[in-house]
Design an enzyme around this catalytic site. Structure first.
Site, PDB file in Angstrom:
ATOM      1  N   HIS A  71       5.336  -5.703  -0.217  1.00  0.00           N
ATOM      2  CA  HIS A  71       3.937  -5.702  -0.616  1.00  0.00           C
ATOM      3  C   HIS A  71       3.210  -4.576   0.125  1.00  0.00           C
ATOM      4  CE1 HIS A  71       0.103  -7.127  -1.923  1.00  0.00           C
ATOM      5  NE2 HIS A  71      -0.284  -7.481  -0.707  1.00  0.00           N
ATOM      6  N   CYS A  82       0.339  -3.468  -6.397  1.00  0.00           N
ATOM      7  CA  CYS A  82      -0.275  -3.169  -5.096  1.00  0.00           C
ATOM      8  C   CYS A  82       0.000  -1.732  -4.661  1.00  0.00           C
ATOM      9  CB  CYS A  82       0.189  -4.156  -4.037  1.00  0.00           C
ATOM     10  SG  CYS A  82       1.968  -4.337  -3.947  1.00  0.00           S
TER      11      CYS A  82
END
Ligand SMILES: [Zn+2]
Ligand SMILES: [Zn+2]
Ligand SMILES: [Zn+2]
Ligand SMILES: [Zn+2]
Ligand SMILES: [Zn+2]
Ligand SMILES: [Zn+2]
Lengths: 507, 90
Positions: free
Chosen positions: A461, A168
């Site tokens: 994340h 990510c």
């Protein structure tokens, strides 16, 4: 309106050439000298009614000025049979036999050239010209008659990106890059000229170019960035492996590899962004001015360093408990100076701190080039040159004895004016002001991408907010793209903030 | 008329007129005025046919509308700068 001149103008040019037009243009339309300006100021009025315009014309055949609005140039044309005249604001040629202004390639070229010279003489930036397709581009347009119109609410340019296992950090940067307006324009105009034609598959710029085509193809299926990831691994070894990486580090590494590949393998010795005009440096490079002032003699030594982004401190650098040691000895005095200070709560705060004079302390004496002795000094950073894209890195990850993340909310605006942080602005406020009227450069920016980090450093994340079509915002969470609004963006815990200059100067 | 003439002449002599003009041009491009006018002209030319209209007629048709479309902020900025210029000089 005739596009290709007229027979009367052609005949005139055949007899007298372009010299009469050149003279009129240089003296009365776009002046490059004081001499010309004098003539324009004192002899340029309607010979009949003595008005200064609007729409004053000069006869192309003889020395005569007449206004159009009261019909004085028309009268002259009719009575003298001098049918060609030059309009003196824009330099258009009027043919009274055709009854209209006439376009003529050769004269237009003369006019453009004179305009550029006149602007330069006044120290003005080159003025805007609308795009004119080249012969090559006209041919391409003819060969590909299908046009894709980008309509309101179009989702073109939005594509999710598959997470390849902790990638990510890459996905969010790719989203930011593919939505950087000027970078998009560069790649969609197919402007990359590859330096690695003999080694297909080794150029990262080509890969990014391909990626842009994918993003803006109209296809909505999520993309897989295998190839890009492997290329980054090959060229930036420290990012290799499937662990979570820092998006900021990835961003800088990517710019670096792109910049290197723009130049080709021949120039790898020159990998610093100084004086490079590759597309990466044209868009991302700014200049940071550092002024070190000697406390003894007030001598200033100035250096200017290129930067791709600005990293901003969020912590106040105080060792909160004695157990946590200071990370750099030389900054100790600075820490004590700051200890009773509030943590910054906004981007403006951060930038104000970043650009204020800082006392370097008694333990950090610097040899002054002026008085040749070691003295205490103050240092101040300011923006000498602003990049087209200003990238701000809020240092949320503290790399002290143990990693920790600073999750305080830092407000950032949708529109940002960088003027207060400019070198010349500070110089102006420090006394001499100079001429107040000046076409001061416009330093306004608008937000177009924000990268967020959720969770802890290792278990975290990354997601991105990106702006599309001026004012639509979307949240990109790997393969998922959802609609967002500006308030959500501004309320988020920003990690990397990307601003695009609103107005670009022409070069 | 005489007063107007001398002001205009002094602006031309110093090159300031060109600077103001450039500033105005820049602002009108930035705020989209230029595009609006271009669209307007394009529409009129399309309706009449390119052979059936002269530049002068086109100017006649768009001038009033063009003036009305200039944003107040642009007028204000220019006025302020012109004022500042003269208060500085005199
Ligand atoms: Zn004549
Ligand atoms: Zn007249
Ligand atoms: Zn003609
Ligand atoms: Zn390439
Ligand atoms: Zn470069
Ligand atoms: Zn000194």
């Amino acid at each position: 309106m005739s596009e290709h001149g007229c027979i009367h103008l052609s005949n005139f040019k055949a007899a007298k050439g372009t010299q009469p037009y050149k003279v009129i243009y240089a003296y009365f339309v776009a002046c490059t000298s004081t001499e010309a300006r004098k003539r324009k100021a004192f002899s340029c009025y309607c010979y009949i009614c003595r008005c200064l315009g609007p729409r004053l014309h000069s006869c192309l055949h003889c020395i005569f000025f007449g206004c159009f609005v009261s019909g004085h140039i028309q009268e002259h044309a009719k009575s003298k049979k001098h049918f060609l005249a030059v309009e003196l604001t824009y330099g258009m040629v009027m043919c009274f036999q055709c009854g209209d202004y006439i376009y003529d390639r050769e004269l237009t070229d003369i006019a453009n050239e004179r305009d550029a010279k006149a602007s330069k003489a006044l120290g003005l930036p080159i003025s805007y010209r609308s795009w004119e397709p080249s012969a090559n581009e006209i041919e391409l347009l003819r060969l590909h008659p299908r046009r894709r119109r980008v309509i309101e609410n179009s989702t073109i340019g939005l594509r999710g990106l598959i997470n390849l296992g902790n990638t990510c950090f890459m996905n969010c940067i790719v989203q930011a890059l593919t939505h950087t307006p000027l970078l998009r324009d560069f790649f969609l105009a197919d402007k990359h000229q590859c330096q690695f034609r003999d080694q297909p598959g080794s150029c990262l710029v080509c890969e990014v170019s391909r990626l842009f085509q994918e993003f803006y193809s109209g296809n909505k299926a999520p993309l897989i960035l295998h190839r890009l990831l492997h290329m980054i691994w090959t060229h930036a070894h420290h990012l290799a492996g499937y662990e979570q990486q820092d998006a900021h580090e990835f961003f800088i590494a990517t710019l670096n590899v792109l910049h290197r590949h723009c130049k080709g393998s021949s120039a790898h010795t020159h990998s610093s962004p100084e004086h490079c005009n590759c597309i990466i440096d044209q868009i991302f490079t700014g200049g940071l001015q550092s002024d070190v002032v000697c406390q003894a003699c007030n001598g200033v030594s100035t250096t200017i360093d290129p930067f791709w982004d600005i990293s901003l401190d969020l912590a106040t650098d105080i060792p909160t408990s004695s157990s946590e040691s200071n990370d750099s000895g030389q900054k100790s005095s600075e820490s004590s100076q700051k200890s009773n200070e509030q943590e910054p709560t906004s981007l403006i705060d951060c930038l104000t701190r970043f650009t204020r004079p800082e006392h370097l302390g008694s333990s950090a004496k610097i040899k002054c080039s002026n008085c040749q002795s070691y003295q205490e000094s103050t240092k101040q950073l300011t923006m000498k040159k602003l990049p087209v894209v200003a990238s701000f890195h809020l240092k949320r990850f503290k790399h002290s004895s143990r990693f920790h993340k600073i999750s305080t909310y830092v407000a950032f605006p949708e529109h940002l004016d960088m003027t207060p942080f400019m070198s010349h602005y500070r110089n102006m406020n420090n006394g001499h002001c100079g001429n107040t009227f000046n076409l001061l450069p416009d330093n306004r920016y608008s937000l177009f991408a924000v990268i967020n980090h959720l969770g802890t450093l290792d278990g975290g994340h990354y997601t991105a907010f990106i702006r599309q079509q001026q004012n639509h915002w979307f949240k990109c969470d790997d393969h998922l793209i959802t609609k967002a609004n500006i308030q959500e963006v501004l309320d988020s815990e920003g990690y990397l903030l990307f601003y695009h200059k609103q107005f670009l100067e022409y070069e | 008329m005489l007063y107007k003439t001398s002001i205009e002449q002094s602006l031309i002599l110093s090159g300031e007129k060109d600077r103001f003009k450039e500033l105005l041009r820049t602002r009108l491009t930035e705020c989209g005025w230029r595009d609006q006018i271009q669209m307007l002209c394009r529409q009129i030319v399309k309706e009449r046919g390119v052979q059936n209209i002269t530049a002068d007629e086109l100017i006649g048709e768009v001038t009033a509308k063009g003036r009305a479309l200039v944003p107040d902020a642009v007028k204000k900025e220019l006025l302020q700068k012109i004022k500042a210029h003269f208060s500085q000089d005199m």
